[in-house]
Design a protein around this motif. Structure first.
Motif, PDB file in Angstrom:
ATOM      1  N   LEU A   1       0.834  -1.200   0.000  1.00  0.00           N
ATOM      2  CA  LEU A   1       0.000   0.000   0.000  1.00  0.00           C
ATOM      3  C   LEU A   1       0.870   1.252   0.000  1.00  0.00           C
ATOM      4  O   LEU A   1       0.604   2.204  -0.754  1.00  0.00           O
ATOM      5  N   ARG A   2       1.926   1.269   0.795  1.00  0.00           N
ATOM      6  CA  ARG A   2       2.835   2.427   0.805  1.00  0.00           C
ATOM      7  C   ARG A   2       3.522   2.572  -0.551  1.00  0.00           C
ATOM      8  O   ARG A   2       3.680   3.688  -1.067  1.00  0.00           O
ATOM      9  N   ALA A   3       3.933   1.451  -1.136  1.00  0.00           N
ATOM     10  CA  ALA A   3       4.616   1.514  -2.432  1.00  0.00           C
ATOM     11  C   ALA A   3       3.684   2.044  -3.517  1.00  0.00           C
ATOM     12  O   ALA A   3       4.119   2.761  -4.422  1.00  0.00           O
ATOM     13  N   GLY A   4       2.411   1.704  -3.443  1.00  0.00           N
ATOM     14  CA  GLY A   4       1.466   2.177  -4.441  1.00  0.00           C
ATOM     15  C   GLY A   4       1.302   3.694  -4.423  1.00  0.00           C
ATOM     16  O   GLY A   4       0.984   4.309  -5.444  1.00  0.00           O
ATOM     17  N   TYR A   5       1.516   4.297  -3.257  1.00  0.00           N
ATOM     18  CA  TYR A   5       1.387   5.752  -3.115  1.00  0.00           C
ATOM     19  C   TYR A   5       2.740   6.453  -3.125  1.00  0.00           C
ATOM     20  O   TYR A   5       2.821   7.627  -2.774  1.00  0.00           O
ATOM     21  N   MET A   6       3.782   5.739  -3.514  1.00  0.00           N
ATOM     22  CA  MET A   6       5.105   6.334  -3.516  1.00  0.00           C
ATOM     23  C   MET A   6       5.155   7.543  -4.441  1.00  0.00           C
ATOM     24  O   MET A   6       4.641   7.513  -5.535  1.00  0.00           O
ATOM     25  N   ASP A   7       5.757   8.588  -4.015  1.00  0.00           N
ATOM     26  CA  ASP A   7       6.009   9.859  -4.713  1.00  0.00           C
ATOM     27  C   ASP A   7       4.759  10.706  -4.940  1.00  0.00           C
ATOM     28  O   ASP A   7       4.769  11.652  -5.721  1.00  0.00           O
ATOM     29  N   VAL A   8       3.650  10.373  -4.265  1.00  0.00           N
ATOM     30  CA  VAL A   8       2.471  11.231  -4.367  1.00  0.00           C
ATOM     31  C   VAL A   8       1.964  11.675  -2.995  1.00  0.00           C
ATOM     32  O   VAL A   8       0.971  12.396  -2.913  1.00  0.00           O
ATOM     33  N   LEU A   9       2.636  11.261  -1.924  1.00  0.00           N
ATOM     34  CA  LEU A   9       2.211  11.635  -0.582  1.00  0.00           C
ATOM     35  C   LEU A   9       3.230  12.560   0.058  1.00  0.00           C
ATOM     36  O   LEU A   9       4.444  12.380  -0.111  1.00  0.00           O
TER      37      LEU A   9
ATOM     38  N   ARG B   1      14.310   2.546  -6.484  1.00  0.00           N
ATOM     39  CA  ARG B   1      13.371   3.316  -7.296  1.00  0.00           C
ATOM     40  C   ARG B   1      13.059   4.651  -6.624  1.00  0.00           C
ATOM     41  O   ARG B   1      12.971   5.694  -7.298  1.00  0.00           O
ATOM     42  N   ALA B   2      12.907   4.652  -5.303  1.00  0.00           N
ATOM     43  CA  ALA B   2      12.602   5.893  -4.592  1.00  0.00           C
ATOM     44  C   ALA B   2      13.745   6.889  -4.725  1.00  0.00           C
ATOM     45  O   ALA B   2      13.518   8.094  -4.876  1.00  0.00           O
ATOM     46  N   ARG B   3      14.991   6.410  -4.685  1.00  0.00           N
ATOM     47  CA  ARG B   3      16.131   7.321  -4.810  1.00  0.00           C
ATOM     48  C   ARG B   3      16.201   7.908  -6.219  1.00  0.00           C
ATOM     49  O   ARG B   3      16.496   9.088  -6.401  1.00  0.00           O
TER      50      ARG B   3
ATOM     51  N   LEU C   1      18.304  -5.002   1.571  1.00  0.00           N
ATOM     52  CA  LEU C   1      18.193  -6.285   2.269  1.00  0.00           C
ATOM     53  C   LEU C   1      17.239  -6.187   3.458  1.00  0.00           C
ATOM     54  O   LEU C   1      16.467  -7.120   3.724  1.00  0.00           O
ATOM     55  N   ASP C   2      17.290  -5.067   4.179  1.00  0.00           N
ATOM     56  CA  ASP C   2      16.350  -4.885   5.290  1.00  0.00           C
ATOM     57  C   ASP C   2      14.909  -4.882   4.783  1.00  0.00           C
ATOM     58  O   ASP C   2      14.021  -5.485   5.406  1.00  0.00           O
ATOM     59  N   ASP C   3      14.678  -4.226   3.658  1.00  0.00           N
ATOM     60  CA  ASP C   3      13.331  -4.211   3.082  1.00  0.00           C
ATOM     61  C   ASP C   3      12.899  -5.603   2.656  1.00  0.00           C
ATOM     62  O   ASP C   3      11.749  -6.007   2.872  1.00  0.00           O
ATOM     63  N   LEU C   4      13.803  -6.337   2.040  1.00  0.00           N
ATOM     64  CA  LEU C   4      13.474  -7.688   1.588  1.00  0.00           C
ATOM     65  C   LEU C   4      13.141  -8.588   2.767  1.00  0.00           C
ATOM     66  O   LEU C   4      12.226  -9.423   2.687  1.00  0.00           O
TER      67      LEU C   4
ATOM     68  N   SER D   1      11.542  -4.490  -2.184  1.00  0.00           N
ATOM     69  CA  SER D   1      12.134  -3.195  -1.864  1.00  0.00           C
ATOM     70  C   SER D   1      11.939  -2.228  -3.022  1.00  0.00           C
ATOM     71  O   SER D   1      12.170  -2.572  -4.178  1.00  0.00           O
ATOM     72  N   ASP D   2      11.501  -1.017  -2.687  1.00  0.00           N
ATOM     73  CA  ASP D   2      11.372   0.063  -3.661  1.00  0.00           C
ATOM     74  C   ASP D   2      12.379   1.172  -3.356  1.00  0.00           C
ATOM     75  O   ASP D   2      12.218   2.303  -3.817  1.00  0.00           O
TER      76      ASP D   2
END
Length: 611
Positions: free
Chosen positions: A279-287, A545-547, A532-535, A541-542
């Motif tokens: 859910l957080r990844a789906g809203y990435m870069d718009v919140l 992509r976020a960077r 790795l922490d995200d995985l 992990s996104d």
């Protein structure tokens, strides 16, 4: 010395049944809300069409759940209070679970820590009642009862008083109970729910009618509020045998905490890290930073594809293919927001109108001496003015201009008025565009809007041409454990598509050969450890992509129309038309709204032209 080896000659003994039940109850019944959840789920499994819940003192003194389900036979009541006795599965296949309950632990656990009474009658049979207090079971007795079941739990944790010390205040426990009931009510729009606390009704949701999506919309409107459904995007997608339906709110309709996120798997409310991460990844870069999306999402799949037997509370699940479930959520959310185009939430305009309301001061009003003298002069009688003598101007006031109409050019309607964002009429403070629509006006932040337009253009170019990678003169070696090296290499193709090329380097080490060219000062070792922490936490992990998106966002910020620049009418209208064509243009790269619409009817209310 092992600190646990206090007795070098331990004796293995069989715990008595009461003790075992109280221990097991600690896993199932953490607080009154847990008990309510288990009892309401039992009522739903029994086919109830209406469920009434009553609590007292936050559920510590009384929990009563009444349903009109199928009920139980008198001979079944003692068995229902036996541990691991259930009518919902036969034990042949623990993956083919379609009911809420299946472990046969809830009722015995409640009877082990409280005073439990069950009254039930099945249609065509006699009613019966049975009681159990602190694990001591009485014989069933005949009783007058309606079809269905009444479960009454009094003095929760009286048999384990130490647990009472860990409960919160009555108000907090009542809120937790209400939240548990609301979460279940969202998934069952055709079932009526009523919750009373100390005799006062605090939640009610009557059974909805009509087709499923319409009934679900009405139920969510009752529970989440009309603002949520007005600003939510419908979600309907399917992939690899998993269907996703529900509603996800526009990014500009966000919350300060993750309190409006409700996720369901096969109708069961869950709190799953995989799904919340998706859910957080789906809203990435718009919140905006510190904001959280609002959504009610239902995943439906073959029970064989998901394991719900992970924890006694059944709030966690495991998917056979977790990446398929995660990918479905992320892609469906992003597709819905792209389809929303330039939409922004209506709450932005409502907040703007609220801010424009005049603020009434309740303190004493002080006038200057000159104003007081002018007021007294206005109240003094004056002789009537003759037809040829103009009235003298009043002391303290400038002469009022005469009212007259000046001829103006013919103002013909602009075709752009019918466009969603209207036609530009003015620019104020060299930053805000005022546009007129058919039924109101729109205020646009020119810098924020153009920043999103440039950002989306850069992302499209990056996706079309790929992320340029830069080879390192000396590969960076990252030492990892064998398990971590295998995990990071398993997503090597995905990382390479983003410009980060890694290879095995023997043992647990990996070599970073190439990095994204736009990330000039990338700390590859730190990035890999973060991935790795995200995985480990979410299975995906996104972060990379976020960077990359952050760099593109920064480039867009510097390449967009700056605040303070005067724009021509053609430039302003071109910006409005491009916003209408560009996905996600309702918010800037930082999650702030790019435009606000003020309906003409609300503007007229500001000036007292409409009630």
């Amino acid at each position: 010395m092992n600190s646990h080896a206090r007795n070098i000659s331990p004796v293995i003994r069989q715990l008595d049944e009461d003790t075992a039940n109280r221990i097991a109850a600690g896993e199932v019944v953490e607080r009154p809300a847990s008990a309510v959840k288990e009892l309401v789920e039992n009522a739903l499994d029994a086919g109830a069409s209406r469920i009434d819940i009553a609590i007292e003192e936050g559920g510590k003194r009384l929990i009563r759940v009444i349903d009109d389900g199928c009920g139980m036979l008198p001979a079944e009541l003692p068995l229902a209070l036996s541990r691991h006795a259930t009518s919902k599965i036969d034990g042949s296949d623990l993956l083919a679970i379609s009911s809420f309950g299946f472990r046969g632990e809830a009722l015995p656990s409640l009877g082990a820590v409280g005073r439990l009474t069950i009254t039930s009658r099945r249609r065509g049979s006699d009613g019966a009642v049975i009681t159990v207090a602190g694990g001591r079971l009485a014989d069933p007795r005949p009783a007058a009862a309606n079809c269905g079941t009444v479960v009454e739990l009094r003095d929760l944790f009286f048999a384990t008083p130490a647990r009472l010390k860990f409960l919160r205040t009555e108000r907090a426990e009542t809120q937790a109970v209400a939240e548990a009931v609301r979460r279940l009510a969202m998934a069952e729009p055709y079932v009526g729910f009523c919750l009373t606390s100390d005799g006062r009704e605090i939640f009610r949701a009557d059974a909805e009618q009509g087709e499923l999506f319409g009934a679900l919309t009405m139920r969510l409107t009752r529970i989440m509020g009309v603002e949520f459904t007005d600003n939510a995007l419908p979600i309907d997608a399917e992939r690899d045998g998993i269907a996703l339906t529900g509603f996800a709110a526009l990014p500009t309709y966000s919350r300060g905490a993750a309190v409006a996120q409700h996720l369901y798997v096969n109708g069961r409310p869950v709190r799953d890290k995989l799904l919340t991460g998706a859910l957080r990844a789906g809203y990435m870069d718009v919140l905006a930073p510190g904001r959280h999306p609002a959504a009610v999402l239902f995943l439906t799949c073959d029970p064989q594809l998901v394991d719900v037997n992970v924890h006694p509370a059944k709030a966690e699940v495991r998917f056979r293919d977790p990446q398929a479930a995660r990918g479905l959520v992320v892609s469906a959310l992003r597709h819905a927001m792209v389809g929303a185009g330039h939409r922004a939430s209506s709450t932005v305009g409502a907040a703007t109108l609220q801010a424009m309301q005049p603020r009434v001061s309740h303190g004493p009003v002080r006038h200057s001496a000159a104003a007081i003298r002018a007021g007294l002069d206005l109240q003094a009688p004056h002789p009537p003015a003759s037809a040829t003598t103009a009235p003298a101007p009043q002391p303290g006031f400038a002469e009022a201009p005469s009212a007259r109409f000046e001829p103006v050019e013919d103002l013909r309607p602009d075709p752009a008025d019918d466009a969603p964002l209207g036609a530009a009429r003015a620019q104020i403070h060299e930053n805000y565009i005022i546009a007129q629509t058919a039924d109101g006006l729109v205020i646009v932040d020119q810098h924020a809007a153009h920043e999103r337009l440039v950002y989306e253009r850069l992302k499209s170019q990056a996706e079309a041409n790929g992320i340029a990678a830069q080879a390192l003169l000396i590969p960076e070696i990252v030492e990892l454990s064998d398990a971590d090296a295998a995990r990071i290499l398993s997503v090597g193709k995905d990382l390479a598509a983003l410009g980060l090329v890694i290879e095995p380097f023997g043992g647990g080490a990996v070599a970073v050969r190439e990095v994204p060219a736009m990330l000039a000062r990338l700390d590859a070792k730190a990035l890999i450890r973060d991935i790795l922490d995200d995985l480990a936490d979410q299975g995906a992990s996104d972060r990379l992509r976020a960077r990359i998106d952050a760099v593109l966002s920064s480039m867009a910020c510097h390449g967009s129309v700056r605040s303070g620049r005067r724009m021509t009418a053609d430039e302003m209208n071109a910006l409005l038309r491009e916003m209408e064509r560009t996905p996600k243009s309702g918010q800037c790269n930082h999650g702030r709204p790019t435009w606000v619409k003020l309906p003409l009817s609300d503007i007229e209310r500001l000036f007292g032209r409409r009630d």
